[in-house]
Design a protein around this motif. Structure first.
Motif, PDB file in Angstrom:
ATOM      1  N   UNK A 162      69.025  78.590  88.570  1.00 42.47           N
ATOM      2  CA  UNK A 162      69.313  79.369  87.486  1.00 42.47           C
ATOM      3  C   UNK A 162      69.693  80.732  87.657  1.00 42.47           C
ATOM      4  N   UNK A 163      70.358  81.251  86.542  1.00 36.89           N
ATOM      5  CA  UNK A 163      70.771  82.162  87.137  1.00 36.89           C
ATOM      6  C   UNK A 163      70.188  83.348  86.186  1.00 36.89           C
ATOM      7  N   UNK A 164      69.760  84.832  87.318  1.00 32.36           N
ATOM      8  CA  UNK A 164      69.257  85.750  86.395  1.00 32.36           C
ATOM      9  C   UNK A 164      69.419  86.609  84.726  1.00 32.36           C
ATOM     10  N   UNK A 165      68.531  86.216  84.105  1.00 33.57           N
ATOM     11  CA  UNK A 165      68.406  86.105  82.620  1.00 33.57           C
ATOM     12  C   UNK A 165      68.476  84.968  82.407  1.00 33.57           C
ATOM     13  N   UNK A 166      68.828  83.851  82.758  1.00 39.12           N
ATOM     14  CA  UNK A 166      68.372  82.201  82.600  1.00 39.12           C
ATOM     15  C   UNK A 166      67.783  82.295  81.741  1.00 39.12           C
ATOM     16  N   UNK A 167      67.784  80.363  81.027  1.00 37.68           N
ATOM     17  CA  UNK A 167      66.472  80.012  80.300  1.00 37.68           C
ATOM     18  C   UNK A 167      66.026  78.459  81.362  1.00 37.68           C
ATOM     19  N   UNK A 168      64.920  78.835  80.829  1.00 35.27           N
ATOM     20  CA  UNK A 168      64.146  77.290  81.737  1.00 35.27           C
ATOM     21  C   UNK A 168      63.500  76.241  81.010  1.00 35.27           C
ATOM     22  N   UNK A 178      71.739  77.682  81.956  1.00 32.31           N
ATOM     23  CA  UNK A 178      70.384  77.307  81.447  1.00 32.31           C
ATOM     24  C   UNK A 178      69.917  76.038  81.927  1.00 32.31           C
ATOM     25  N   UNK A 179      69.227  75.781  82.571  1.00 32.89           N
ATOM     26  CA  UNK A 179      68.025  74.081  82.952  1.00 32.89           C
ATOM     27  C   UNK A 179      67.202  73.523  82.287  1.00 32.89           C
ATOM     28  N   UNK A 180      67.459  72.267  82.428  1.00 30.81           N
ATOM     29  CA  UNK A 180      66.671  70.853  81.365  1.00 30.81           C
ATOM     30  C   UNK A 180      66.160  70.278  82.260  1.00 30.81           C
ATOM     31  N   UNK A 181      65.044  70.583  82.594  1.00 25.72           N
ATOM     32  CA  UNK A 181      64.128  69.582  83.390  1.00 25.72           C
ATOM     33  C   UNK A 181      62.916  68.859  82.384  1.00 25.72           C
ATOM     34  N   UNK A 233      77.946  72.296  75.028  1.00 25.87           N
ATOM     35  CA  UNK A 233      77.179  73.333  76.109  1.00 25.87           C
ATOM     36  C   UNK A 233      78.288  72.489  77.346  1.00 25.87           C
ATOM     37  N   UNK A 234      79.197  73.004  78.452  1.00 23.69           N
ATOM     38  CA  UNK A 234      79.079  72.449  79.546  1.00 23.69           C
ATOM     39  C   UNK A 234      78.321  72.152  80.506  1.00 23.69           C
ATOM     40  N   UNK A 235      77.902  70.973  80.144  1.00 24.72           N
ATOM     41  CA  UNK A 235      76.430  70.518  80.432  1.00 24.72           C
ATOM     42  C   UNK A 235      76.708  69.380  81.797  1.00 24.72           C
ATOM     43  N   UNK A 243      77.133  77.573  80.750  1.00 24.70           N
ATOM     44  CA  UNK A 243      76.566  75.781  82.060  1.00 24.70           C
ATOM     45  C   UNK A 243      75.147  75.613  81.849  1.00 24.70           C
ATOM     46  N   UNK A 244      74.703  74.499  81.532  1.00 19.22           N
ATOM     47  CA  UNK A 244      73.753  73.808  81.127  1.00 19.22           C
ATOM     48  C   UNK A 244      73.699  72.996  81.966  1.00 19.22           C
ATOM     49  N   UNK A 245      72.558  72.451  82.770  1.00 15.19           N
ATOM     50  CA  UNK A 245      72.400  71.941  84.378  1.00 15.19           C
ATOM     51  C   UNK A 245      71.175  70.549  83.697  1.00 15.19           C
ATOM     52  N   UNK A 246      71.046  69.246  83.063  1.00 18.51           N
ATOM     53  CA  UNK A 246      69.958  68.288  82.847  1.00 18.51           C
ATOM     54  C   UNK A 246      69.970  67.962  83.663  1.00 18.51           C
ATOM     55  N   UNK A 247      68.938  68.352  84.969  1.00 21.86           N
ATOM     56  CA  UNK A 247      67.904  67.052  85.714  1.00 21.86           C
ATOM     57  C   UNK A 247      67.436  66.122  85.365  1.00 21.86           C
ATOM     58  N   UNK A 248      67.208  65.076  86.259  1.00 23.07           N
ATOM     59  CA  UNK A 248      66.804  63.647  85.797  1.00 23.07           C
ATOM     60  C   UNK A 248      66.737  63.681  84.440  1.00 23.07           C
TER      61      UNK A 248
END
Length: 479
Positions: free
Chosen positions: A399-405, A353-356, A309-311, A289-294
Motif C-alpha cells: 500500500x502507498x502512503x495514504x492508501x486504504x486497506x 488500495x488493497x482488498x484482502x 478501478x485499475x484492478x 490502482x487497486x489490488x485484490x489479493x486472494x
C-alpha cells in the motif's frame, strides 16, 4: 480466498431444497426422485447421497468438491440430481437435530466403525423429519441401501430406528430446537462467548433456512429494471437485488441462473449482499490502482472493475482464476489476473488500495455451505490466523502512503476478525482504523461494531432472508 461468494459469481450452484421453516417442520414434497418400474432410481439417488456424506465425514472433503467429483451424479435425471442435493444439504443443515433424534432411539451408541450405518440413518431421518418423504419409502430404501453396502447385520436396527422416528417426527423436533443441539459444541460455545446466548441462538436458527439469491448489478442505476425482470426486490444496498427461494404463492423458483434474464448480457453477477460491502468500503476507486489479493471466486474483483478501478487480481488457484476470467468476459469487465501466492508476490507496490479477503474458517457461510459446520475444527484456527497475519503484513507493504486497506473474512470467529486487526495495528504503527459509517452499509446501523468495523450475522435482516456472516475493517496508511 474465503468461499462467501458462490463458486462462480455468475453461475453458482444454489441449493435445490425447498424453504425450510424455522421450526424445521416443512420440506419439499416434490423433491422425491423419479422411479423406474423397479424403483432403482430411488435407491441410486440415495446411494449417491450416501457417497457424498461419506466423502464429507470420512475424507473431510467439502460438499461442492464431492458433488463435482462424483462420476455417477450426471447420469441421473435432473429431478433425481435435485433430490440428491436437497437430501444431502438438508441432512447437513439439520444434522445436529438428526443426531439428537437418533441418540434418543439407540439403546447404545453405534461403534466408530459404523459410520456408514450412521450416515444411512441420517439420510433416512432427514427424509422423514424434513423432506416429507413417505415414511415407508424412506425406511425401505434405507434398509435396501444398507444391504447393498454390505451392512446386512444392521438392517433390523435401521428399520426399527427410522420407524420409531416416523411415528412422531414432530416430537423429536420439539426435543431438539435450534441452538446448542443443532451445532458442534465448539462452534456453539465460541458464538455464545462472542455474541451471547440470544444472538447465538438466532444465528443457529438462521441456518435452518435455505438462503435467497442475491445479485450485484453491473450498473446500479439499472437495478430497478432488473428487479422486475428477475422477480427480485431491491435491497438497502444500492444496486443489490434479492430473488427469493419461492414465489409469493409458494411455488419454487427452479430456473437455472444461466437462464435468467440479464445473465447472457452480463448485467449482473451472483453475490450475497454482505459480501458486496467490503469492496464498497474503499469508496470511489475510479482510476485508482487497486489490488485484490486472494481474488477468486471474483465477485469483489468484478465490483472494483465495474467501479472503474485499475484492478490487479491474484489467486493461488489457476482453475479458480480461469473462472474469474470467464465471468469478467461475460460481464464485459477487465482486470489484470495473475496466478500467485499473495504472501510471496513481488510484482508491484504503492497501490492506492488493497482488498484482502483472507482465507478463513468460513463459518459465516454455513447457511449456504452447511458442510462447513461439520468440517471445521477449532484446531484449524491457529493455522488460519497465522496465514491471515502474514497476508495482512504483505497487504500493508503493497500500500502507498495514504492508501486504504480493507481486510475481510466470511467468518464469525473473533480470532479471524477484530483480533487480527488489533494485532496488525500493534505491529504496524503507521496504520490506523477508519470507522465505517452507516450510509456505507445501506443505512443498517446494526452492521457496524462498537469499534467501527463492519460485522454482519446470518440473523441480520432475518425477515428478508438473512445475510452471510462477514467481517471487514478499513485501515489507512500514514502519509
Amino acid at each position: 480466498m474465503s468461499p462467501q461468494d458462490p463458486p462462480n459469481p455468475g453461475n453458482p450452484a444454489p441449493e435445490k431444497s425447498a424453504p425450510e421453516r424455522a421450526d424445521a417442520a416443512a420440506g419439499p414434497t416434490s423433491a422425491a426422485p423419479s422411479s423406474g418400474g423397479d424403483g432403482s432410481p430411488l435407491v441410486s439417488a440415495r446411494s449417491i447421497s450416501l457417497d457424498l456424506l461419506d466423502a464429507i465425514f470420512r475424507r473431510r472433503k467439502p460438499l461442492d468438491e464431492a458433488l463435482a467429483e462424483h462420476a455417477e451424479l450426471d447420469k441421473l435425471a435432473p429431478r433425481d440430481r435435485q433430490f440428491v442435493r436437497a437430501l444431502v444439504t438438508t441432512t447437513l443443515r439439520h444434522m445436529g437435530q438428526i443426531d439428537h433424534a437418533l441418540g434418543q432411539c439407540l439403546e447404545k451408541p453405534l461403534p466408530a466403525r459404523a459410520l456408514l450405518v450412521r450416515n444411512i440413518l441420517r439420510l433416512g431421518a432427514a427424509q422423514i423429519m424434513f423432506l416429507a418423504t413417505a415414511p415407508h419409502a424412506a425406511v425401505d430404501t434405507m434398509v435396501t441401501l444398507a444391504a447393498t453396502r454390505g451392512e446386512t447385520a444392521f438392517k433390523g436396527l435401521i428399520n426399527a430406528v427410522l420407524r420409531r422416528i416416523a411415528r412422531d417426527p414432530q416430537a423429536f423436533l420439539a426435543a431438539a430446537p435450534a441452538g446448542a443441539v443443532s451445532l458442534p459444541d465448539w462452534l456453539w460455545q465460541s458464538w455464545v462467548k462472542a455474541y451471547g446466548v440470544a444472538k447465538a441462538t438466532q444465528i443457529a436458527t438462521a441456518h435452518l433456512y435455505e438462503p435467497p439469491l442475491d445479485f450485484c448489478c453491473r450498473r446500479p442505476a439499472e437495478a430497478e429494471y432488473w428487479a422486475g425482470q428477475l422477480h427480485a426486490r431491491l435491497m438497502p444496498l444500492a444496486g443489490t437485488l434479492r430473488r427469493p427461494v419461492a414465489s409469493e404463492g409458494g411455488d419454487r423458483l427452479h430456473q437455472r441462473v444461466e437462464d435468467l434474464p440479464g445473465y447472457a448480457e452480463g448485467a449482473w453477477w451472483v453475490q450475497d449482499m454482505a459480501a458486496q460491502i467490503p469492496a464498497r468500503l474503499l469508496g470511489n476507486v475510479a482510476g485508482q490502482r487497486v489490488i485484490d489479493l486472494c481474488a477468486a471466486p471474483g465477485g469483489k474483483t468484478a465490483q472494483l472493475a465495474a467501479a472503474g478501478a485499475q484492478v490487479t487480481a491474484l489467486d493461488r488457484s489457476r482453475p479458480r482464476l480461469a473462472r474469474v476470467k470467464e465471468n469478467l468476459e461475460r460481464l464485459k469487465l477487465h482486470a489484470e489476473l495473475e496466478v500467485a501466492d499473495a504472501a510471496l508476490w513481488h510484482g508491484g507496490r504503492d497501490f492506492d488500495a488493497v482488498l484482502l479477503d483472507a482465507p478463513c474458517s468460513a463459518t459465516g457461510t454455513i447457511r449456504r455451505h452447511p458442510d462447513v459446520a461439520w468440517l471445521k475444527d477449532p484446531r484449524d484456527l491457529p493455522k488460519l490466523t497465522g496465514t491471515q497475519d502474514r497476508l495482512l503484513d504483505k497487504a500493508i507493504s503493497l500500500l502507498r502512503p495514504g492508501g486504504t486497506l480493507i481486510y475481510c473474512t466470511c467468518s464469525l470467529q473473533p480470532e479471524e476478525g477484530p483480533l487480527r486487526i488489533e494485532a496488525a495495528l500493534a505491529r504496524h504503527a503507521g496504520m490506523k482504523r477508519d470507522r465505517v459509517h452507516t450510509e456505507e452499509v445501506g443505512g443498517l446501523f446494526e452492521l457496524i461494531s462498537p469499534a467501527g468495523d463492519f460485522r454482519s450475522l446470518p440473523s441480520h435482516l432475518a425477515a428478508e432472508g438473512g445475510l452471510d456472516g462477514f467481517y471487514a475493517a478499513r485501515l489507512l496508511k500514514a502519509g
